[in-house]
Design a protein around this motif. Structure first.
Motif, PDB file in Angstrom:
ATOM      1  N   ALA A 245      -5.412  20.413   1.081  1.00 48.60           N
ATOM      2  CA  ALA A 245      -5.366  21.450   2.105  1.00 48.60           C
ATOM      3  C   ALA A 245      -4.344  21.169   3.199  1.00 48.60           C
ATOM      4  N   GLU A 246      -4.002  19.881   3.399  1.00 50.26           N
ATOM      5  CA  GLU A 246      -3.093  19.543   4.494  1.00 50.26           C
ATOM      6  C   GLU A 246      -2.432  18.202   4.193  1.00 50.26           C
ATOM      7  N   HIS A 247      -1.191  18.037   4.671  1.00 48.48           N
ATOM      8  CA  HIS A 247      -0.433  16.820   4.366  1.00 48.48           C
ATOM      9  C   HIS A 247       0.405  16.376   5.556  1.00 48.48           C
ATOM     10  N   TRP A 248       0.344  15.075   5.796  1.00 47.33           N
ATOM     11  CA  TRP A 248       1.185  14.405   6.780  1.00 47.33           C
ATOM     12  C   TRP A 248       1.883  13.242   6.077  1.00 47.33           C
ATOM     13  N   ASP A 249       3.055  12.846   6.566  1.00 50.22           N
ATOM     14  CA  ASP A 249       3.643  11.609   6.053  1.00 50.22           C
ATOM     15  C   ASP A 249       4.475  10.929   7.126  1.00 50.22           C
ATOM     16  N   VAL A 250       4.737   9.647   6.903  1.00 51.45           N
ATOM     17  CA  VAL A 250       5.647   8.854   7.721  1.00 51.45           C
ATOM     18  C   VAL A 250       6.553   8.125   6.738  1.00 51.45           C
ATOM     19  N   ILE A 251       7.870   8.207   6.957  1.00 47.95           N
ATOM     20  CA  ILE A 251       8.841   7.687   5.994  1.00 47.95           C
ATOM     21  C   ILE A 251       9.866   6.816   6.713  1.00 47.95           C
ATOM     22  N   GLN A 252      10.095   5.617   6.197  1.00 52.20           N
ATOM     23  CA  GLN A 252      11.166   4.781   6.740  1.00 52.20           C
ATOM     24  C   GLN A 252      11.976   4.172   5.601  1.00 52.20           C
ATOM     25  N   THR A 253      13.251   3.989   5.836  1.00 53.71           N
ATOM     26  CA  THR A 253      14.132   3.397   4.840  1.00 53.71           C
ATOM     27  C   THR A 253      13.782   1.926   4.638  1.00 53.71           C
ATOM     28  N   VAL A 254      13.796   1.475   3.407  1.00 53.79           N
ATOM     29  CA  VAL A 254      13.516   0.069   3.104  1.00 53.79           C
ATOM     30  C   VAL A 254      14.736  -0.766   3.485  1.00 53.79           C
ATOM     31  N   PRO A 255      14.565  -1.769   4.353  1.00 54.15           N
ATOM     32  CA  PRO A 255      15.716  -2.596   4.758  1.00 54.15           C
ATOM     33  C   PRO A 255      16.099  -3.578   3.662  1.00 54.15           C
ATOM     34  N   SER A 256      17.298  -4.125   3.798  1.00 53.09           N
ATOM     35  CA  SER A 256      17.758  -5.100   2.806  1.00 53.09           C
ATOM     36  C   SER A 256      17.020  -6.430   2.924  1.00 53.09           C
ATOM     37  N   SER A 257      16.438  -6.702   4.111  1.00 55.48           N
ATOM     38  CA  SER A 257      15.670  -7.935   4.299  1.00 55.48           C
ATOM     39  C   SER A 257      14.666  -7.711   5.423  1.00 55.48           C
ATOM     40  N   THR A 258      13.691  -8.607   5.533  1.00 56.60           N
ATOM     41  CA  THR A 258      12.701  -8.540   6.607  1.00 56.60           C
ATOM     42  C   THR A 258      12.670  -9.867   7.350  1.00 56.60           C
ATOM     43  N   ALA A 259      12.232  -9.826   8.600  1.00 58.79           N
ATOM     44  CA  ALA A 259      12.198 -11.039   9.420  1.00 58.79           C
ATOM     45  C   ALA A 259      11.264 -12.087   8.838  1.00 58.79           C
ATOM     46  N   SER A 260      10.169 -11.645   8.232  1.00 56.39           N
ATOM     47  CA  SER A 260       9.180 -12.575   7.677  1.00 56.39           C
ATOM     48  C   SER A 260       9.528 -13.037   6.269  1.00 56.39           C
ATOM     49  N   GLY A 261      10.394 -12.280   5.594  1.00 57.60           N
ATOM     50  CA  GLY A 261      10.680 -12.561   4.197  1.00 57.60           C
ATOM     51  C   GLY A 261       9.713 -11.891   3.239  1.00 57.60           C
TER      52      GLY A 261
END
Length: 313
Positions: free
Chosen positions: A154-170
């Motif tokens: 009945a209803e939809h929300w989303d949050v989208i972010q680009t996947v980075p090439s690396s992360t601070a934590s690994g």
């Protein structure tokens, strides 16, 4: 479910809802063979008549059909004619959803969304997933949230972010690294207790501006999947202090809570200043023994214009 697998679920559905004995098996390895672990085992203690389980099964089935198989033929049966869309790039109604699925299939038959985690409560179902433009190549980290009404989306929300090439934590952005292993909510964990811990932590930071809740409710060895932060509760405290100093008038609104077992997903609107369009944020917390032991988040800027009148919230 680990990064080498297509972590789609096979959850037994209600025959009354879907008109079939079970949902199609969806957990596959990257090579297409059945996965060794079955999600049915993770949901075994939840009766099929449980409305949350029925709604969860419907959403997972639709996710598989729409975003993995790029199959828009299921829309007529399982999407409400009054479907409300909060993705700012899509129009309302079944036709807005159909136009998107047909468009992406025409662009490239390979794009697929790989499901990592489902958190469901009542009529709300949240799915953390990995959008891949080609097999094995992650493009976007997404949290989709659906509201189910009368057996239809009945209803939809989303949050989208680009996947980075690396992360601070690994760490990657999706998997569960804390013990006990398992990307899905633990059916033996207390949903009420989990929700209470996260609510006290979240309200302490964003309503009372009391950073002492970090020591109280976050494990010292917190495993962090925010791409800009390393592990540990001390890092969370440093990040909070820096953000609070930079934006003392920041506010959080339009909160949506979904809790299940040892997981809570919180979706909300963050504004650094009152005039800021702000960001849509989806945070997921894992709680064990009264402490937050693992954290994921997805953040998206709110655009100036949208294809529908509903806002992102």
């Amino acid at each position: 479910m680990r990064p080498g697998k297509i972590a789609l679920l096979a959850i037994t559905a209600s025959a009354l809802l879907l008109g079939t004995q079970s949902l199609p098996a969806s957990a596959k390895t990257a090579a297409g063979a059945p996965a060794a672990t079955s999600p049915q085992a993770e949901h075994a203690s939840r009766p099929a008549a449980d409305p949350t389980a029925v709604n969860e099964a419907l959403v997972v089935y639709m996710f598989e059909q729409l975003l993995y198989a790029n199959n828009s033929s299921v829309i007529d049966k399982y999407v409400s004619p009054t479907y409300v869309q909060h993705n700012p790039t899509l129009g309302d109604g079944p036709e807005g959803l159909r136009a998107y699925i047909d468009w992406r299939r025409a662009q490239d038959p390979q794009p697929r969304n790989l499901l990592w985690r489902v958190v469901a409560q009542g009529d709300l179902v949240s799915i953390m997933n990995d959008y891949q433009q080609a097999p094995g190549r992650s493009y976007a980290d997404i949290v989709d949230t659906f509201r189910v009404e009368n057996g239809k989306l009945a209803e939809h929300w989303d949050v989208i972010q680009t996947v980075p090439s690396s992360t601070a934590s690994g760490h990657d952005l999706y998997s569960t690294l804390s013990a006990p292993s398992g990307d899905m909510p633990d059916p033996t964990a207390s949903t009420g207790r989990t929700e209470q811990v996260v609510e006290k932590y979240f309200d302490g930071l964003h309503e009372r501006h009391d950073p002492s809740v970090i020591n109280r409710y976050v494990a010292g060895g917190l495993i962090q999947h925010d791409p800009g932060l390393t592990d540990g509760s001390a890092v969370v405290r440093s990040a909070y202090d820096a953000e609070r100093a930079a934006h003392p008038r920041a506010r959080v609104s339009s909160r949506m809570w979904i809790a299940q077992g040892d997981y809570v997903t919180v979706r909300y609107h963050y504004q650094a200043t009152p005039a800021d369009r702000g960001q849509a944020v989806a945070e997921t917390f894992r709680v064990r023994d009264g402490k937050i032991v693992e954290h994921w988040d997805v953040v998206q800027d709110v655009p100036a214009t949208a294809a529908n009148p509903n806002t992102m919230f």
